[in-house]
Design a protein around this motif. Structure first.
Motif, PDB file in Angstrom:
ATOM      1  N   UNK A 164      38.943  46.212  50.704  1.00 50.22           N
ATOM      2  CA  UNK A 164      38.991  44.803  51.112  1.00 50.22           C
ATOM      3  C   UNK A 164      38.780  44.560  52.590  1.00 50.22           C
ATOM      4  N   UNK A 165      39.280  45.450  53.426  1.00 44.98           N
ATOM      5  CA  UNK A 165      39.156  45.245  54.867  1.00 44.98           C
ATOM      6  C   UNK A 165      37.695  45.115  55.297  1.00 44.98           C
ATOM      7  N   UNK A 166      36.803  45.749  54.545  1.00 40.77           N
ATOM      8  CA  UNK A 166      35.423  45.835  54.993  1.00 40.77           C
ATOM      9  C   UNK A 166      34.496  44.941  54.175  1.00 40.77           C
ATOM     10  N   UNK A 167      35.085  43.918  53.590  1.00 40.39           N
ATOM     11  CA  UNK A 167      34.345  43.019  52.720  1.00 40.39           C
ATOM     12  C   UNK A 167      33.092  42.445  53.356  1.00 40.39           C
ATOM     13  N   UNK A 168      33.142  42.137  54.642  1.00 38.33           N
ATOM     14  CA  UNK A 168      31.979  41.542  55.283  1.00 38.33           C
ATOM     15  C   UNK A 168      30.789  42.488  55.304  1.00 38.33           C
ATOM     16  N   UNK A 169      31.076  43.799  55.324  1.00 35.23           N
ATOM     17  CA  UNK A 169      29.989  44.774  55.330  1.00 35.23           C
ATOM     18  C   UNK A 169      29.288  44.824  53.991  1.00 35.23           C
ATOM     19  N   UNK A 170      30.027  44.421  52.942  1.00 31.87           N
ATOM     20  CA  UNK A 170      29.439  44.424  51.618  1.00 31.87           C
ATOM     21  C   UNK A 170      28.244  43.494  51.595  1.00 31.87           C
ATOM     22  N   UNK A 171      28.418  42.283  52.097  1.00 36.10           N
ATOM     23  CA  UNK A 171      27.337  41.321  52.004  1.00 36.10           C
ATOM     24  C   UNK A 171      26.123  41.780  52.794  1.00 36.10           C
ATOM     25  N   UNK A 172      26.350  42.460  53.917  1.00 32.99           N
ATOM     26  CA  UNK A 172      25.173  42.867  54.676  1.00 32.99           C
ATOM     27  C   UNK A 172      24.426  44.014  54.019  1.00 32.99           C
ATOM     28  N   UNK A 173      25.135  44.929  53.336  1.00 28.83           N
ATOM     29  CA  UNK A 173      24.408  45.994  52.646  1.00 28.83           C
ATOM     30  C   UNK A 173      23.690  45.433  51.435  1.00 28.83           C
ATOM     31  N   UNK A 174      24.331  44.493  50.743  1.00 31.06           N
ATOM     32  CA  UNK A 174      23.703  43.934  49.544  1.00 31.06           C
ATOM     33  C   UNK A 174      22.409  43.205  49.884  1.00 31.06           C
ATOM     34  N   UNK A 175      22.369  42.577  51.057  1.00 24.91           N
ATOM     35  CA  UNK A 175      21.177  41.817  51.434  1.00 24.91           C
ATOM     36  C   UNK A 175      19.959  42.722  51.602  1.00 24.91           C
ATOM     37  N   UNK A 176      20.181  44.020  51.752  1.00 27.41           N
ATOM     38  CA  UNK A 176      19.068  44.952  51.934  1.00 27.41           C
ATOM     39  C   UNK A 176      18.608  45.578  50.619  1.00 27.41           C
ATOM     40  N   UNK A 177      19.237  45.205  49.504  1.00 32.89           N
ATOM     41  CA  UNK A 177      18.962  45.848  48.207  1.00 32.89           C
ATOM     42  C   UNK A 177      18.434  44.873  47.168  1.00 32.89           C
ATOM     43  N   UNK A 178      17.761  45.443  46.146  1.00 33.13           N
ATOM     44  CA  UNK A 178      17.368  44.653  44.971  1.00 33.13           C
ATOM     45  C   UNK A 178      18.250  44.950  43.769  1.00 33.13           C
ATOM     46  N   UNK A 179      19.036  46.017  43.847  1.00 31.86           N
ATOM     47  CA  UNK A 179      19.868  46.370  42.701  1.00 31.86           C
ATOM     48  C   UNK A 179      21.141  47.084  43.119  1.00 31.86           C
ATOM     49  N   UNK A 180      22.090  47.200  42.175  1.00 33.50           N
ATOM     50  CA  UNK A 180      23.336  47.895  42.464  1.00 33.50           C
ATOM     51  C   UNK A 180      23.835  48.605  41.214  1.00 33.50           C
ATOM     52  N   UNK A 181      24.291  49.836  41.400  1.00 32.41           N
ATOM     53  CA  UNK A 181      24.964  50.545  40.319  1.00 32.41           C
ATOM     54  C   UNK A 181      26.421  50.097  40.343  1.00 32.41           C
ATOM     55  N   UNK A 182      26.913  49.625  39.203  1.00 34.06           N
ATOM     56  CA  UNK A 182      28.326  49.278  39.099  1.00 34.06           C
ATOM     57  C   UNK A 182      29.001  50.462  38.427  1.00 34.06           C
ATOM     58  N   UNK A 183      29.669  51.273  39.241  1.00 34.68           N
ATOM     59  CA  UNK A 183      30.229  52.540  38.760  1.00 34.68           C
ATOM     60  C   UNK A 183      31.709  52.356  38.430  1.00 34.68           C
ATOM     61  N   UNK A 184      32.069  52.653  37.185  1.00 36.21           N
ATOM     62  CA  UNK A 184      33.454  52.427  36.749  1.00 36.21           C
ATOM     63  C   UNK A 184      34.014  53.693  36.108  1.00 36.21           C
ATOM     64  N   UNK A 185      35.219  54.036  36.504  1.00 36.47           N
ATOM     65  CA  UNK A 185      35.927  55.191  35.963  1.00 36.47           C
ATOM     66  C   UNK A 185      36.288  54.929  34.492  1.00 36.47           C
ATOM     67  N   UNK A 186      35.904  55.870  33.627  1.00 36.07           N
ATOM     68  CA  UNK A 186      36.067  55.663  32.179  1.00 36.07           C
ATOM     69  C   UNK A 186      37.524  55.721  31.728  1.00 36.07           C
ATOM     70  N   UNK A 187      38.428  56.095  32.619  1.00 35.14           N
ATOM     71  CA  UNK A 187      39.841  56.042  32.274  1.00 35.14           C
ATOM     72  C   UNK A 187      40.498  54.815  32.908  1.00 35.14           C
ATOM     73  N   UNK A 188      40.205  54.564  34.181  1.00 36.92           N
ATOM     74  CA  UNK A 188      40.900  53.502  34.911  1.00 36.92           C
ATOM     75  C   UNK A 188      40.340  52.105  34.673  1.00 36.92           C
TER      76      UNK A 188
END
Ligand code: GDP
Ligand code: MG
Length: 597
Positions: free
Chosen positions: A83-107
């Motif tokens: 959460x602390x680095x939320x602002x960095x998320x938007x800037x990395x996303x702006x450079x991409x066309x896609x994202x892998x949504x990786x989820x732990x199969x137990x959690x």
């Protein structure tokens, strides 16, 4: 490279769900690195992250994937998972066309992952859902795929299954990146238009600028312009991260890489700025980002005042690579000279603190953290409050405002009641509950940020036995009945111990604070009064009894002049201590202010 065979993507994952492990596999399976060079979690940036086993953000990397004689260029631009680095998320996303949504199969999905996935969708990124750790005997793929569907709307048939640890299903992930993520759309013939999404400082080469080209090309010798400040530079080197920095001739539309242009200071480069050709500029700049604002402030004081300059140098060094961190000198009656530092959140504060200790080996006092406030004064000015000492007298305050966040908790349904209690105790405003399945739900509240940083995360972890997660975003400042609560030690206000609290909790906080302090401060030769006060009104009081040290006892009562001398010396010592307020307040006492109930 050809633009149609470029794919730019990031990995969205909760901490520990296997982001670094998957990235390593992508490098290994494509031969980007050899088995021989393979070192676990190659891309984890800082040593500190590797030690703590958390990935805040990985280095970018260019991967070449050959399929049926076609070479694809895959650029992984990571998003941080805290959460602390939320602002960095938007800037990395702006450079991409896609994202892998990786989820732990137990959690299963976690609060932060859900929030980031929504942000990616709002930015029109293609989501590639991947379930990781399917090798685990405890894996629960079916229920978790359903949860993903409810939480972020992924289709069950689109979800890939893999084990980043064993290497199972990795080729399918690579294929999905190629087949599902769209190629970039820019043209090489257009004027240069590139996004600066990050930068770092290299002591030998100066500033290294991380960029994503949307239009045109960039090459060595080219004269470029940073559009925000209209500053021009000559490009000295361009290259890609493979994963080490590797120079190349030209970067073209759609590609991701870096350039260096003899830029001296990291502050000359603004993340979110647009780079263009200075002779043949593009007409419009890309939409920028908001600069990250520090949300949490605290004081850093060297225990030994002689270390002040060393500390300043260490802080400046840290600042070179982390422009979201701020510091300015301040002084305090109790602590002498130090710095007021601004952080994105508590994790950011902790990381900076640890790096400082490692970097300069100075013993430091960290004062209790506080959020920023706004005060509208009687004469119509709005002032930003970074430290409780900045709060003017009550008579000058028209309106006191505090930052409010929207917070999402993702918790087992059996904990819904506990979360409601926690939030009610913290002036939370209930918004809604959304069930992901029969066992897990998302609760949404609006709540003061101060209460979030105070202890909410720890409380959440303890009531849910580690299974709950949370995510928050800033909503803005709202008026509240706030006061500055002061602590007086031996009648002297210790400004580093002042806190801003809601009036209704002031008395409870004050009493607790004072009793904690009493435990932490040793007895002195004189009696010490501890008081908590709002303005001149004392709301809590305790005393630390004087240590009895009968220095005259040795004198056998005989020599009266000697006895008198000793007594006066002792009185003098007492007076001196009083005068300079020489009460030893250990660091623990400052931290006690932060501790939860
Ligand atoms: P990150 O925080 O998302 O970067 O997670 P890491 O890649 O560091 O992985 C966290 C932990 O999960 C490490 O102990 C990994 O070895 C483990 N891990 C990652 N992927 C898998 C997997 O597919 N199966 C199993 N069993 N463990 C995994
Ligand atoms: Mg990791």
């Amino acid at each position: 490279a050809e633009t149609s065979r470029i794919r730019n993507f990031s990995i969205i994952a909760h901490i520990d769900h296997g982001k670094s492990t998957l990235a390593d596999q992508l490098l290994l399976k494509t031969g980007t690195i050899s088995e021989r060079d393979f070192r676990n979690q190659l891309l984890d940036g800082m040593d500190l992250e590797r030690e703590r086993g958390i990935t805040i953000q990985m280095h970018p990397v260019t991967i070449y994937y050959t399929r049926q004689d076609q070479v694809y260029e895959l650029n992984l631009i990571d998003t941080p998972g805290h959460v602390d680095f939320g602002y960095e998320v938007s800037r990395s996303l702006a450079a991409c066309e896609g994202a892998i949504l990786l989820v732990d199969a137990f959690q299963g999905v976690q609060a932060q992952t859900v929030a980031t996935a929504f942000l990616a969708m709002e930015n029109n990124l293609t989501i590639v859902p991947v379930l990781n750790k399917i090798d685990l005997p405890t894996a629960r793929p079916e229920p978790i795929i359903e949860e993903m569907e409810t939480a972020v709307g992924t289709k069950a048939e689109d979800v890939l299954k893999c084990s980043a640890k064993s290497g199972l299903g990795i080729m399918e992930v690579l294929d999905a990146i190629v087949d599902r993520v769209p190629a970039p759309s820019g043209k090489q013939d257009n004027p240069l238009k590139a996004l600066i999404y990050n930068s770092h400082f290299d002591p030998y080469k100066g500033v290294v600028v991380y960029c994503r080209l949307f239009e045109g090309t960039i090459k060595t010798g080219q004269k470029i312009k940073l559009m925000r400040g209209n500053t021009t530079y000559v490009v000295m080197e361009v290259g890609q991260f493979r994963p080490k920095m590797q120079p190349c001739d030209t970067l073209i539309a759609g590609q991701v890489g870096y350039f260096m242009a003899q830029i001296k200071l990291i502050t000359d480069v603004h993340v979110g700025d647009t780079v263009t050709d200075s002779e043949n500029p593009t007409e419009t700049a890309l939409p920028g980002y908001k600069e990250p604002q520090p949300m949490v402030y605290s004081g850093l004081y060297p225990i030994n005042n002689n270390d002040f300059e060393t500390l300043r140098e260490a802080l400046s060094r840290l600042k070179l690579n982390d422009s979201s961190f701020t510091f300015e000198p301040e002084s305090s009656d109790g602590l002498g000279f130090g710095f007021r530092c601004g952080f994105l959140g508590l994790l950011h504060r902790e990381i900076i603190g640890q790096r400082l200790e490692r970097d300069c080996e100075i013993d430091l006092i960290h004062t209790s953290p506080n959020v920023t406030y706004e005060i509208l004064t009687r004469n119509g000015q709005t002032i930003l409050i970074k430290t409780p000492q900045d709060v003017p007298d009550a008579g000058q305050i028209e309106e006191f405002r505090e930052p409010i966040v929207k917070i999402n908790f993702l918790v087992p349904t059996s904990n819904i009641g506990d979360i409601m209690t926690l939030c009610a105790e913290r002036r939370g405003f209930y918004c809604r509950t959304e069930y992901l399945s029969t066992t897990r739900a998302i609760l949404t509240y609006e709540i003061p940020l101060a209460d979030v940083i105070y202890d909410l995360y720890d409380k959440l972890k303890s009531v849910t036995r580690g299974y709950g997660t949370m995510d928050y975003e800033m909503l803005g400042y709202r008026p509240a009945d706030l006061v500055r609560l002061d602590v007086l030690v031996h009648n002297q206000r210790v400004d580093a111990l002042s806190v801003i609290v809601h009036r209704t909790t002031a008395e409870r906080r004050g009493r607790k604070l004072i009793s904690k302090l009493r435990e932490k401060i040793d007895r002195h030769l004189f009696e010490i009064a501890l008081q908590a006060a709002i303005g001149t009104r004392v709301i809590a009081r305790e005393t630390i009894k004087a240590m009895r040290k009968d220095v005259t006892a040795k004198c056998y009562g005989g020599d009266i002049s000697r006895k008198r001398k000793l007594l006066s010396r002792q009185a003098e010592g007492k007076k001196r201590m009083k005068m300079v307020g020489q009460v030893d307040i250990p660091q623990e006492a400052f931290l006690a202010v932060l501790e939860s109930d």
